[in-house]
Write a protein that holds these residues in place. Structure first.
Motif, PDB file in Angstrom:
ATOM      1  N   SER A   1       8.896  -2.537  19.270  1.00  0.00           N
ATOM      2  CA  SER A   1       9.590  -3.704  18.734  1.00  0.00           C
ATOM      3  C   SER A   1       9.756  -4.816  19.770  1.00  0.00           C
ATOM      4  O   SER A   1       9.947  -4.559  20.959  1.00  0.00           O
ATOM      5  CB  SER A   1      10.972  -3.315  18.207  1.00  0.00           C
ATOM      6  OG  SER A   1      10.855  -2.661  16.964  1.00  0.00           O
TER       7      SER A   1
ATOM      8  N   LEU B   1       9.140 -11.725   9.086  1.00  0.00           N
ATOM      9  CA  LEU B   1       9.270 -10.456   9.797  1.00  0.00           C
ATOM     10  C   LEU B   1       8.258  -9.493   9.201  1.00  0.00           C
ATOM     11  O   LEU B   1       8.238  -9.265   7.987  1.00  0.00           O
ATOM     12  CB  LEU B   1      10.690  -9.902   9.639  1.00  0.00           C
ATOM     13  CG  LEU B   1      10.966  -8.551  10.310  1.00  0.00           C
ATOM     14  CD1 LEU B   1      10.946  -8.692  11.833  1.00  0.00           C
ATOM     15  CD2 LEU B   1      12.302  -7.976   9.837  1.00  0.00           C
TER      16      LEU B   1
ATOM     17  N   ILE C   1       6.789  -5.925   8.435  1.00  0.00           N
ATOM     18  CA  ILE C   1       7.237  -4.541   8.295  1.00  0.00           C
ATOM     19  C   ILE C   1       6.024  -3.689   7.938  1.00  0.00           C
ATOM     20  O   ILE C   1       5.462  -3.804   6.843  1.00  0.00           O
ATOM     21  CB  ILE C   1       8.299  -4.383   7.190  1.00  0.00           C
ATOM     22  CG1 ILE C   1       9.462  -5.370   7.397  1.00  0.00           C
ATOM     23  CG2 ILE C   1       8.794  -2.942   7.140  1.00  0.00           C
ATOM     24  CD1 ILE C   1      10.403  -5.016   8.493  1.00  0.00           C
ATOM     25  N   ARG C   2       5.611  -2.836   8.877  1.00  0.00           N
ATOM     26  CA  ARG C   2       4.473  -1.942   8.665  1.00  0.00           C
ATOM     27  C   ARG C   2       4.783  -0.594   9.298  1.00  0.00           C
ATOM     28  O   ARG C   2       5.696  -0.474  10.114  1.00  0.00           O
ATOM     29  CB  ARG C   2       3.199  -2.535   9.305  1.00  0.00           C
ATOM     30  CG  ARG C   2       2.778  -3.856   8.734  1.00  0.00           C
ATOM     31  CD  ARG C   2       1.853  -4.604   9.675  1.00  0.00           C
ATOM     32  NE  ARG C   2       0.661  -3.850  10.005  1.00  0.00           N
ATOM     33  CZ  ARG C   2      -0.060  -4.048  11.105  1.00  0.00           C
ATOM     34  NH1 ARG C   2       0.316  -4.956  11.984  1.00  0.00           N
ATOM     35  NH2 ARG C   2      -1.137  -3.342  11.322  1.00  0.00           N
ATOM     36  N   SER C   3       3.973   0.404   8.941  1.00  0.00           N
ATOM     37  CA  SER C   3       4.118   1.728   9.551  1.00  0.00           C
ATOM     38  C   SER C   3       2.767   2.429   9.522  1.00  0.00           C
ATOM     39  O   SER C   3       2.057   2.363   8.506  1.00  0.00           O
ATOM     40  CB  SER C   3       5.157   2.568   8.797  1.00  0.00           C
ATOM     41  OG  SER C   3       5.127   3.912   9.253  1.00  0.00           O
TER      42      SER C   3
ATOM     43  N   ASN D   1       2.455  -3.081   3.288  1.00  0.00           N
ATOM     44  CA  ASN D   1       2.710  -4.160   4.250  1.00  0.00           C
ATOM     45  C   ASN D   1       3.689  -5.151   3.633  1.00  0.00           C
ATOM     46  O   ASN D   1       3.444  -5.671   2.538  1.00  0.00           O
ATOM     47  CB  ASN D   1       1.379  -4.854   4.571  1.00  0.00           C
ATOM     48  CG  ASN D   1       1.431  -5.666   5.832  1.00  0.00           C
ATOM     49  OD1 ASN D   1       2.478  -6.200   6.190  1.00  0.00           O
ATOM     50  ND2 ASN D   1       0.309  -5.807   6.512  1.00  0.00           N
TER      51      ASN D   1
ATOM     52  N   VAL E   1      17.444  -4.153   7.504  1.00  0.00           N
ATOM     53  CA  VAL E   1      17.264  -5.227   8.486  1.00  0.00           C
ATOM     54  C   VAL E   1      18.626  -5.844   8.763  1.00  0.00           C
ATOM     55  O   VAL E   1      19.319  -6.286   7.830  1.00  0.00           O
ATOM     56  CB  VAL E   1      16.305  -6.317   7.974  1.00  0.00           C
ATOM     57  CG1 VAL E   1      16.063  -7.363   9.070  1.00  0.00           C
ATOM     58  CG2 VAL E   1      14.991  -5.722   7.497  1.00  0.00           C
TER      59      VAL E   1
ATOM     60  N   GLU F   1       9.707  -0.196  14.248  1.00  0.00           N
ATOM     61  CA  GLU F   1       9.081  -1.234  15.072  1.00  0.00           C
ATOM     62  C   GLU F   1       8.629  -2.417  14.205  1.00  0.00           C
ATOM     63  O   GLU F   1       7.951  -2.240  13.185  1.00  0.00           O
ATOM     64  CB  GLU F   1       7.883  -0.672  15.837  1.00  0.00           C
ATOM     65  CG  GLU F   1       8.249   0.290  16.957  1.00  0.00           C
ATOM     66  CD  GLU F   1       8.681   1.658  16.481  1.00  0.00           C
ATOM     67  OE1 GLU F   1       8.380   1.993  15.318  1.00  0.00           O
ATOM     68  OE2 GLU F   1       9.302   2.394  17.262  1.00  0.00           O
ATOM     69  N   THR F   2       8.984  -3.617  14.630  1.00  0.00           N
ATOM     70  CA  THR F   2       8.648  -4.833  13.886  1.00  0.00           C
ATOM     71  C   THR F   2       8.371  -5.973  14.857  1.00  0.00           C
ATOM     72  O   THR F   2       8.639  -5.872  16.065  1.00  0.00           O
ATOM     73  CB  THR F   2       9.806  -5.257  12.953  1.00  0.00           C
ATOM     74  OG1 THR F   2      10.976  -5.503  13.748  1.00  0.00           O
ATOM     75  CG2 THR F   2      10.099  -4.198  11.911  1.00  0.00           C
TER      76      THR F   2
END
Length: 469
Positions: free
Chosen positions: A297, A359, A361-363, A370, A395, A449-450
């Motif tokens: 992050s 922002l 946001i993924r993983s 996504n 968030v 993590e972002t």
């Protein structure tokens, strides 16, 4: 991203390319190693290569005639790029006339429209295009040749969307093991200055935008981890990667090229090109090797807020070993001040302004999912709950506008003080840290993590992204 100029007009970009190419290209009928070019031509692409090097009229006429009489649709992108880089205005106009004749398009010298037109149809080029691109850019920097030569089978992105950004390899110098200061020594920073904050294994660092915008990449060891922080100024992203993968430390740098206006990195060992947003090789011998760097992050916040949360933080020194004007707001002043793009992308998605911040946001667990959440939306909703696949997250957006995201299971939070304290629906108080949030009962939620990005660049890289605004 790669070169600094103060203009909003496309024609200035065209003029810049003319100046840059006249500086880097020799203007002679020799290649970059002094070998005389053979105008009997060893391949069709050599005819294109002659036309931006100001050959005599007989050689130019021979090249035009060959291209016209032996036309193939695979020549479209070669002709677009030859005209774009041409040092000779007469040649450029003749090339565009030929391009319009062969394609039934009428964009004149508006190369943004030519590129967008080509990018929005099925690409039609072969291995010759890779070799053409290698030979063309070798005349700018001999190291560029390796990026493309004989790599048609080692590519996972469209080559026509890879564009030179205006500088040599590492022409915007990365900061390697940069000098850091304690927070009380950073007298050059105002409390309101924008910084990119990281914490790795408990070690906090701050990288002021006013410095990092001039360098766009740093490599260092933080919290015992080898890391690379990559700042794509054009697309507004700062991403922190662990640069080690399965025991190999990848020495990353600035390639000088862009993909959909997003910075491409390179690695020293193989000269492969790497995606900034994906942390993986996209052209070169490392493609297909299963390499994907882990990212951590990054918090975009103010210096005052960051040092209040992290009084023991280190921060970049202005003594970088380079002479730059590190005053706040100097680098990319005009670019950041408007919504105009320096390098266009295939489609302009107008659901947000180009440079509105989102922002991401993924993983890795759900690579097909996504989210992009508008920062304006999050400022209005400082506690925002959603999920990505089966990952429930919340968030928290603090008073400085910084976003921190945590894997909060199905918990909901009813109050937040805009700093470091939140209370859930069961009345339990939680403290928000960088790597985790901890309740008074001892429960811990980990960070998701972002990073932040400009809408246009992120959407161009991930056209199917879900937008929340």
């Amino acid at each position: 991203m790669l070169f600094h100029f103060k203009t909003k007009s496309f024609m200035f970009l065209l003029a810049y390319v003319a100046v840059a190419t006249s500086y880097y290209f020799s203007g002679k009928t020799t290649d970059s190693e002094g070998e005389e070019l053979n105008y009997d031509m060893v391949s069709p692409t050599d005819y294109f290569l002659t036309l931006f090097e100001q050959p005599d009229s007989n050689k130019a006429d021979k090249a035009y005639s060959y291209i016209d009489q032996n036309w193939k649709d695979t020549y479209q992108i070669l002709l677009i790029e030859t005209a774009y880089f041409s040092q000779n205005s007469k040649n450029a106009l003749k090339l565009v006339d030929l391009l319009e004749k062969k394609t039934d398009q009428n964009f004149g010298l508006d190369f943004d429209k030519w590129f967008q037109w080509y990018w929005n149809k099925s690409f039609d080029y072969d291995e010759d295009y890779y070799n053409f691109k290698a030979k063309l850019h070798k005349r700018i920097d001999s190291r560029f040749e390796k990026y493309f030569l004989n790599r048609s089978e080692q590519s996972k992105i469209r080559l026509d969307e890879v564009r030179w950004g205006g500088v040599l390899q590492d022409g915007i110098p990365p900061l390697r093991n940069p000098r850091m200061l304690s927070s009380d020594k950073a007298n050059y920073l105002r409390d309101g200055a924008t910084v990119f904050g990281i914490e790795v294994n408990g070690e906090a660092r701050a990288y002021p935008k006013q410095i990092l915008a001039w360098h766009e990449l740093f490599t260092d060891t933080v919290g015992g981890e080898n890391v690379a922080g990559v700042y794509c100024t054009l697309c507004g992203t700062v991403i922190l990667y662990k640069s080690d993968f399965k025991g190999v430390k990848h020495q990353l740098g600035t390639s000088g090229f862009l993909y959909r206006s997003n910075k491409l990195m390179y690695d020293r060992a193989t000269q492969s090109l790497w995606s900034t947003l994906e942390g993986e090789p996209v052209i070169g011998p490392l493609v297909g090797k299963g390499i994907k760097l882990e990212y951590l992050s990054v918090v975009t916040t103010t210096w005052g807020e960051w040092k209040k949360r992290h009084p023991d933080t280190k921060v970049l020194s202005m003594q970088t070993g380079h002479r730059r004007d590190y005053r706040e707001g100097v680098a990319y002043q005009e670019y950041f001040a408007t919504d105009d793009l320096m390098f266009t992308v295939p489609i302009i998605d107008k659901r947000l302004n180009n440079k509105d911040e989102v922002l991401a946001i993924r993983s890795p667990k759900f690579p097909e999912k996504n989210l992009a959440i508008s920062s304006d939306f999050l400022r209005k909703n400082p506690v925002y709950k959603n999920q990505l696949g089966d990952i429930h997250f919340t968030v928290f957006t603090d008073d400085s506008g910084a976003h921190r995201v945590f894997k909060t299971k199905e918990n909901a939070f009813k109050t937040y003080d805009g700093q470091s304290t939140t209370v859930d629906d069961n009345g339990v108080t939680w403290t928000i840290e960088e790597s985790k949030m901890v309740s008074t009962t001892g429960e811990v939620f980990e960070r998701l993590e972002t990073f932040n990005a400009f809408w246009f660049g992120y959407q161009a890289a991930f056209p199917d992204v879900t937008l929340i605004k």
